[in-house]
Enzyme design. Sequence first.
Site, PDB file in Angstrom:
ATOM      1  N   TRP A  84       0.825  -1.213   0.000  1.00 32.25           N
ATOM      2  CA  TRP A  84       0.000   0.000   0.000  1.00 32.25           C
ATOM      3  C   TRP A  84       0.855   1.255   0.000  1.00 32.25           C
ATOM      4  O   TRP A  84       0.563   2.228  -0.704  1.00 32.25           O
ATOM      5  CB  TRP A  84      -0.971  -0.014   1.170  1.00 32.25           C
ATOM      6  CG  TRP A  84      -2.027  -1.064   1.010  1.00 32.25           C
ATOM      7  CD1 TRP A  84      -2.221  -2.155   1.806  1.00 32.25           C
ATOM      8  CD2 TRP A  84      -3.023  -1.145  -0.032  1.00 32.25           C
ATOM      9  NE1 TRP A  84      -3.273  -2.911   1.324  1.00 32.25           N
ATOM     10  CE2 TRP A  84      -3.775  -2.322   0.210  1.00 32.25           C
ATOM     11  CE3 TRP A  84      -3.345  -0.358  -1.135  1.00 32.25           C
ATOM     12  CZ2 TRP A  84      -4.850  -2.717  -0.619  1.00 32.25           C
ATOM     13  CZ3 TRP A  84      -4.399  -0.754  -1.964  1.00 32.25           C
ATOM     14  CH2 TRP A  84      -5.130  -1.906  -1.704  1.00 32.25           C
ATOM     15  N   ASP A 140      -1.645   6.334   6.375  1.00 35.88           N
ATOM     16  CA  ASP A 140      -2.738   5.489   5.862  1.00 35.88           C
ATOM     17  C   ASP A 140      -3.041   4.440   6.931  1.00 35.88           C
ATOM     18  O   ASP A 140      -2.350   3.427   7.033  1.00 35.88           O
ATOM     19  CB  ASP A 140      -2.308   4.837   4.545  1.00 35.88           C
ATOM     20  CG  ASP A 140      -3.334   3.832   4.031  1.00 35.88           C
ATOM     21  OD1 ASP A 140      -4.375   3.629   4.690  1.00 35.88           O
ATOM     22  OD2 ASP A 140      -3.080   3.237   2.957  1.00 35.88           O
ATOM     23  N   LYS A 188     -12.382  -2.007   6.814  1.00 37.12           N
ATOM     24  CA  LYS A 188     -11.664  -2.919   7.707  1.00 37.12           C
ATOM     25  C   LYS A 188     -12.191  -2.794   9.141  1.00 37.12           C
ATOM     26  O   LYS A 188     -12.680  -3.755   9.679  1.00 37.12           O
ATOM     27  CB  LYS A 188     -10.158  -2.656   7.673  1.00 37.12           C
ATOM     28  CG  LYS A 188      -9.448  -3.287   6.483  1.00 37.12           C
ATOM     29  CD  LYS A 188      -9.341  -2.423   5.268  1.00 37.12           C
ATOM     30  CE  LYS A 188      -8.744  -3.133   4.080  1.00 37.12           C
ATOM     31  NZ  LYS A 188      -7.976  -2.247   3.229  1.00 37.12           N
TER      32      LYS A 188
HETATM   33  C1  LIG Z   1      -7.422  -1.825   2.082  1.00 36.58           C
HETATM   34  C2  LIG Z   1      -6.334  -0.820   2.095  1.00 36.58           C
HETATM   35  C3  LIG Z   1      -6.243   0.183   1.110  1.00 36.58           C
HETATM   36  C4  LIG Z   1      -7.182   0.265  -0.072  1.00 36.58           C
HETATM   37  O1  LIG Z   1      -8.375   0.805   0.321  1.00 36.58           O
HETATM   38  P1  LIG Z   1      -9.506   1.185  -0.735  1.00 36.58           P
HETATM   39  O2  LIG Z   1     -10.578   1.680   0.182  1.00 36.58           O
HETATM   40  O3  LIG Z   1      -9.859  -0.048  -1.479  1.00 36.58           O
HETATM   41  O4  LIG Z   1      -8.994   2.249  -1.620  1.00 36.58           O
HETATM   42  C5  LIG Z   1      -5.220   1.102   1.216  1.00 36.58           C
HETATM   43  N1  LIG Z   1      -4.345   1.062   2.232  1.00 36.58           N
HETATM   44  C6  LIG Z   1      -4.401   0.107   3.180  1.00 36.58           C
HETATM   45  C7  LIG Z   1      -3.383   0.105   4.281  1.00 36.58           C
HETATM   46  C8  LIG Z   1      -5.389  -0.859   3.134  1.00 36.58           C
HETATM   47  O5  LIG Z   1      -5.456  -1.801   4.087  1.00 36.58           O
END
Ligand SMILES: *Cc1c(COP(=O)(O)O)cnc(C)c1O
Length: 359
Positions: A102, A171, A195
């Site tokens: 990511w 993030d 999540k």
């Molecule tokens: C799941 C995830 C994403 C992607 O998220 P989207 O909502 O599908 O854009 C980005 N960063 C992390 C750390 C993730 O776990």
Amino acid sequence: MSRVFNFSAGPAALPLEVLETIRNDIPDWQGTGMSVMEVSHRGKNFVELAARAEANVRELLEIPDNYSVLFVQGGATLQMAMAPLNLAGPDDTVDYVVTGSWGKKAAGEATKFCKVNVAADASDKKFTYVPDESSWGRSDNAAYLHYTPNETIAGVEFHFVPGGDVPLVADMSSTILSRPIDVSRFGVIYAGAQKNIGPAGLTLVIVRNDLLEKARPNNAHLMTWKSYAESDSMTNTPPTFAWYVADLVFQYLKDRGGLSAVAEINRRKASKLYAAIDSSSFYSNPVSKDCRSWMNVPFTLADASLDAKFLEESHAAGLTNLKGHRSVGGMRASIYNAVSEEAVDTLIDFIAEFEKAIG
Ligand SMILES: *Cc1c(COP(=O)(O)O)cnc(C)c1O
């Protein structure tokens, strides 16, 4: 009704109590004679919901008053573009610490909008560690430093907050609300909802207010954090159903005693699962012990030809979505807030029995 133990990495499990509330609410939400999906986002009931959700997430995360809380669409991935577009000009340099897929994606996205310096990159060891902070090659004049406190795919988590004076952009998609954090250490926190917050379609963004002034002047309205801050995130029609579920999840977490209580359970869940993996020579987790994730626990079988059998039998035992990400292989158990300790205990029993049966 039969519910499985769902270890999905995302969209992930939601608390059963929340699902039951949704089921009861659907035909007639709060005496409106309509479902929450059918009411105006500008009506009294929904405006109250939005205010309550913000107040509760502020309370849960102890968000200081000089931060805005935004509810945005587009997922965490859109924030990978919005961060550079809201914080840096085309000639500015930004620092990225890449400890997984990511973070790599975020750095790649930022490259389109400004000058990216990758200050650290853990791909040399297949994203199984966090490079020592003293080894990072940070630039002198970065507009911000971006990192991924929990890398969902390889299961690598920072158990510290990086230092320095530049705004930190984090993030937190797969770790938000798993424990208390010190929001004041960050410039921007963003997290896709699917999540630990609620359904996909909603993204939580927490921004220090002075940073709202740094957006590019020609930014699209919906790509500008300040637009959301000035409109209580109703700059256009928001994802009302996802927001409604997030509100229920925030209330549920408060009812359970808030994030300190949640953290205790999460710590216990993760440590017993790692202990079970480490105590067996049949299973292994490749991540450095000092940066193992509380939320995503990848593990491999000594004999990968047994993967299919493991998945089939675990599924039959009511343990679902254990297949590892295709880039890592093996298994991955995502044990977010809504995955109960009972689910983890059942998984631990299953992996012991599977190993024993193989002999
Ligand atoms: C799941 C995830 C994403 C992607 O998220 P989207 O909502 O599908 O854009 C980005 N960063 C992390 C750390 C993730 O776990």
